[in-house]
Scaffold this motif. Structure first.
Motif, PDB file in Angstrom:
ATOM      1  N   THR A 190      46.893  79.097  39.228  1.00  0.00           N
ATOM      2  CA  THR A 190      46.067  77.818  38.891  1.00  0.00           C
ATOM      3  C   THR A 190      45.026  77.697  37.877  1.00  0.00           C
ATOM      4  OG1 THR A 190      46.492  77.016  41.304  1.00  0.00           O
ATOM      5  CG2 THR A 190      45.003  75.970  40.211  1.00  0.00           C
ATOM      6  N   MET A 191      44.164  78.623  37.892  1.00  0.00           N
ATOM      7  CA  MET A 191      43.335  78.827  36.829  1.00  0.00           C
ATOM      8  C   MET A 191      43.949  79.034  35.363  1.00  0.00           C
ATOM      9  SD  MET A 191      40.566  81.415  38.968  1.00  0.00           S
ATOM     10  CE  MET A 191      39.374  81.220  37.438  1.00  0.00           C
ATOM     11  N   ARG A 192      45.010  79.779  35.361  1.00  0.00           N
ATOM     12  CA  ARG A 192      45.522  79.908  34.262  1.00  0.00           C
ATOM     13  C   ARG A 192      46.117  78.367  33.667  1.00  0.00           C
ATOM     14  NH1 ARG A 192      47.709  84.483  37.274  1.00  0.00           N
ATOM     15  NH2 ARG A 192      46.662  86.060  36.479  1.00  0.00           N
ATOM     16  N   VAL A 193      46.894  77.798  34.412  1.00  0.00           N
ATOM     17  CA  VAL A 193      47.653  76.493  34.183  1.00  0.00           C
ATOM     18  C   VAL A 193      46.603  75.412  33.470  1.00  0.00           C
ATOM     19  CG1 VAL A 193      48.815  74.597  35.110  1.00  0.00           C
ATOM     20  CG2 VAL A 193      49.408  76.893  35.606  1.00  0.00           C
ATOM     21  N   MET A 194      45.002  75.425  34.521  1.00  0.00           N
ATOM     22  CA  MET A 194      44.212  74.591  33.922  1.00  0.00           C
ATOM     23  C   MET A 194      43.464  74.819  32.654  1.00  0.00           C
ATOM     24  SD  MET A 194      43.964  72.071  36.207  1.00  0.00           S
ATOM     25  CE  MET A 194      45.693  72.153  35.963  1.00  0.00           C
ATOM     26  N   LEU A 195      43.229  76.211  32.447  1.00  0.00           N
ATOM     27  CA  LEU A 195      42.856  76.408  31.090  1.00  0.00           C
ATOM     28  C   LEU A 195      43.813  76.060  30.045  1.00  0.00           C
ATOM     29  CD1 LEU A 195      41.607  80.096  32.114  1.00  0.00           C
ATOM     30  CD2 LEU A 195      40.042  78.089  31.435  1.00  0.00           C
ATOM     31  N   GLU A 196      45.279  76.230  30.204  1.00  0.00           N
ATOM     32  CA  GLU A 196      45.989  75.788  29.241  1.00  0.00           C
ATOM     33  C   GLU A 196      46.224  74.264  28.948  1.00  0.00           C
ATOM     34  OE1 GLU A 196      49.393  79.370  28.627  1.00  0.00           O
ATOM     35  OE2 GLU A 196      49.693  77.933  30.384  1.00  0.00           O
ATOM     36  N   ASN A 197      46.121  73.492  30.143  1.00  0.00           N
ATOM     37  CA  ASN A 197      46.599  72.072  30.074  1.00  0.00           C
ATOM     38  C   ASN A 197      45.422  71.113  30.443  1.00  0.00           C
ATOM     39  OD1 ASN A 197      49.454  72.569  29.874  1.00  0.00           O
ATOM     40  ND2 ASN A 197      49.209  73.813  31.501  1.00  0.00           N
ATOM     41  N   ASP A 198      44.204  71.490  31.179  1.00  0.00           N
ATOM     42  CA  ASP A 198      43.461  70.402  31.470  1.00  0.00           C
ATOM     43  C   ASP A 198      42.340  70.331  30.407  1.00  0.00           C
ATOM     44  OD1 ASP A 198      41.754  68.703  32.821  1.00  0.00           O
ATOM     45  OD2 ASP A 198      41.375  69.769  34.303  1.00  0.00           O
ATOM     46  N   PHE A 199      42.534  69.070  29.558  1.00  0.00           N
ATOM     47  CA  PHE A 199      41.429  69.063  28.701  1.00  0.00           C
ATOM     48  C   PHE A 199      40.730  67.660  29.015  1.00  0.00           C
ATOM     49  CE2 PHE A 199      44.184  71.793  26.459  1.00  0.00           C
ATOM     50  CZ  PHE A 199      43.399  72.486  25.632  1.00  0.00           C
ATOM     51  N   SER A 200      40.719  67.094  30.258  1.00  0.00           N
ATOM     52  CA  SER A 200      40.223  66.068  30.782  1.00  0.00           C
ATOM     53  C   SER A 200      38.752  65.691  30.718  1.00  0.00           C
ATOM     54  CB  SER A 200      40.872  65.607  31.998  1.00  0.00           C
ATOM     55  OG  SER A 200      40.228  66.552  32.962  1.00  0.00           O
ATOM     56  N   GLY A 201      38.112  66.757  30.838  1.00  0.00           N
ATOM     57  CA  GLY A 201      36.536  66.769  31.085  1.00  0.00           C
ATOM     58  C   GLY A 201      36.181  66.428  32.351  1.00  0.00           C
ATOM     59  N   LEU A 202      37.089  66.328  33.296  1.00  0.00           N
ATOM     60  CA  LEU A 202      36.581  65.618  34.554  1.00  0.00           C
ATOM     61  C   LEU A 202      35.543  66.487  35.333  1.00  0.00           C
ATOM     62  CD1 LEU A 202      40.071  64.681  35.841  1.00  0.00           C
ATOM     63  CD2 LEU A 202      38.229  63.005  35.200  1.00  0.00           C
ATOM     64  N   ALA A 203      35.612  67.810  35.020  1.00  0.00           N
ATOM     65  CA  ALA A 203      34.693  68.879  35.839  1.00  0.00           C
ATOM     66  C   ALA A 203      33.217  68.767  35.463  1.00  0.00           C
ATOM     67  CB  ALA A 203      35.051  70.294  35.387  1.00  0.00           C
ATOM     68  N   GLU A 204      33.025  67.528  34.514  1.00  0.00           N
ATOM     69  CA  GLU A 204      31.488  67.314  34.236  1.00  0.00           C
ATOM     70  C   GLU A 204      31.048  66.057  34.735  1.00  0.00           C
ATOM     71  OE1 GLU A 204      31.911  67.000  29.984  1.00  0.00           O
ATOM     72  OE2 GLU A 204      31.021  68.962  29.685  1.00  0.00           O
ATOM     73  N   ASP A 205      31.795  65.502  35.522  1.00  0.00           N
ATOM     74  CA  ASP A 205      31.904  64.029  36.152  1.00  0.00           C
ATOM     75  C   ASP A 205      31.861  64.186  37.773  1.00  0.00           C
ATOM     76  OD1 ASP A 205      31.397  61.622  36.737  1.00  0.00           O
ATOM     77  OD2 ASP A 205      33.225  60.612  35.729  1.00  0.00           O
ATOM     78  N   PRO A 206      30.557  64.236  38.202  1.00  0.00           N
ATOM     79  CA  PRO A 206      30.645  63.974  39.737  1.00  0.00           C
ATOM     80  C   PRO A 206      31.372  62.670  40.534  1.00  0.00           C
ATOM     81  CG  PRO A 206      28.483  63.196  38.999  1.00  0.00           C
ATOM     82  CD  PRO A 206      29.404  63.856  37.974  1.00  0.00           C
TER      83      PRO A 206
END
Length: 421
Positions: A190-206
């Protein structure tokens, strides 16, 4: 009346087999029918026989027709076949359309945001309760936050100003060392897939999972900025951020609060939810620097998961490829039952404090995660269970409510009220 109460998708994987172990005994106690499901019939048949499941269903859940047929056969689908981004949306959509409840173990914010936007209204209209993030991330934290909120409001008639949770230092059994004892290959993938595909920036937003039109998002961000460093008003000095996902639980809990406000529950938009992990006193004189080091590490991981720069992501993925466990692997089976952990929680405000504690047995990410998602599925499938009537893409706490918390004792999780300090 559906053919099965619970269908376990991804039953042959590491965590899926642990779910089957739990259901093999627990479903006999509750009298509920369950089935295993996945793509390979030759694997499913012996798995169903081993655990005395009521059926085995070969289905490719990325194919719309097969996903729809599967959703129509079960009251609850428990999906353990991660990573979920780009793979599970078809099954979620089928469940939302069929009025079938759905649980999974995702930690992928971009996946959860996507199914909220696409399927919340459909699930609400069909009566389906779609509850992703229903393992250690983030079911116990979400349930405790809701229970503390309800207790405080029942006692004091107002919303608390803040809710604090402190995860106790996990106590592994002797010999349980190394990264492979902490995380499974599925989590690493899962971590590998997110590093490749998730450019949403959602982790910065509570407020990443709040309704898109929530008018309180700016106030929530102001009241609850992500702060990885220890603070004097934490439940314990020199703590570290929650491992492995300090950016996940707050977004889930904030969605719980936001949807409650839409039900006219007077939850303050400025409530401060904060969670930390104890170092258990083992750091000694190094507690302060260790606490700040872990805070910096969490901040870096948050930046990596949010940056649009590909080069640092590629470096981290290379590290994961080389050192992290491979898909299908997990901690040693002989050690799974001998872990112990807890969470303590406090809701506080001008009127006073309330507190509760969760004591749990078993590896948090794999034994108790498997047990808790299986028990949650049995609760959702039980027409006699005291669960709320709401539907849509929810959170674990909103799908389950708190009336059935005692049932989680069968899964090794014991919730109890304690004296507030």
């Amino acid at each position: 009346m559906r053919e099965f109460d619970v269908i376990v998708v991804g039953a042959s994987g590491y965590t899926g087999q642990r779910v089957c172990e739990y259901l093999a005994g627990r479903a006999r106690e509750t009298g509920q029918r369950w089935a295993v499901a996945g793509r390979r019939a030759e694997v499913l048949a012996p798995l169903a026989e081993l655990h005395q499941a009521s059926g085995a269903i070969a289905a490719d859940c990325t194919v719309p027709a097969e996903a729809a047929e599967l959703a129509a056969r079960g009251a609850v689908i428990t999906n353990l076949a991660g990573p979920y981004y780009g793979r599970a949306e078809t099954l979620v959509g089928a469940c939302a359309a069929a009025g079938t409840h759905y649980l999974d173990l995702t930690g992928e914010l971009v996946f959860v945001r996507g199914i909220i936007d696409r399927f919340h209204d459909i699930a609400r209209d069909s009566g389906a309760r779609i509850a992703p993030v229903a393992g250690y991330e983030a079911l116990p934290f979400d349930l405790m936050a809701l229970a503390l909120l309800e207790d405080y409001m029942d006692r004091h008639g107002a919303s608390p100003a803040r809710i604090d949770l402190l995860a106790g230092a996990m106590q592994p059994p002797p010999g349980a060392t190394g990264l492979g004892e902490m995380i499974s290959g599925g989590t690493a993938e899962t971590m590998r897939v997110m590093l490749e595909n998730d450019f949403s920036g959602l982790a910065e937003d509570p407020t990443a999972l709040n309704p898109a039109d929530d008018p309180d998002r700016a106030e929530i961000r102001r009241a609850m900025p992500y702060d990885m460093a220890p603070r004097p008003d934490d439940l314990e000095p020199w703590t570290m951020p929650i491992f492995p996902g300090p950016y996940l639980h707050p977004a889930v809990v904030n969605r719980t609060f936001a949807l409650l406000r839409r039900e006219q529950v007077p939850v303050s938009a400025s409530i401060h939810y904060r969670e930390r992990m104890s170092m258990g006193g083992r750091a000694g004189a190094f507690a302060a620097p260790a606490s700040y080091l872990m805070s910096v590490n969490a901040s870096v991981m948050g930046w990596l998961s949010s940056t649009s720069l590909r080069f640092p992501r590629q470096i981290m993925k290379s590290v994961a490829d080389r050192y992290f466990p491979k898909p299908g692997s997990g901690p040693s089976l002989e050690n799974l039952d001998n872990w112990h952990w807890n969470i303590i929680g406090r809701a506080s405000g001008p009127a006073g404090n309330v507190a509760m504690q969760l004591d749990a047995d078993g590896h948090p990410g794999y034994r108790t995660t498997a047990n808790m998602i299986a028990e949650a599925a049995l609760i959702l499938a039980d027409p006699q269970a005291k669960t709320p009537g709401r539907a849509g893409v929810l959170t674990p706490a909103l799908a389950l409510g708190t009336a059935e918390l005692p049932r989680f004792a069968a899964a090794g999780l014991r919730f109890s009220a304690v004296e507030a300090s």
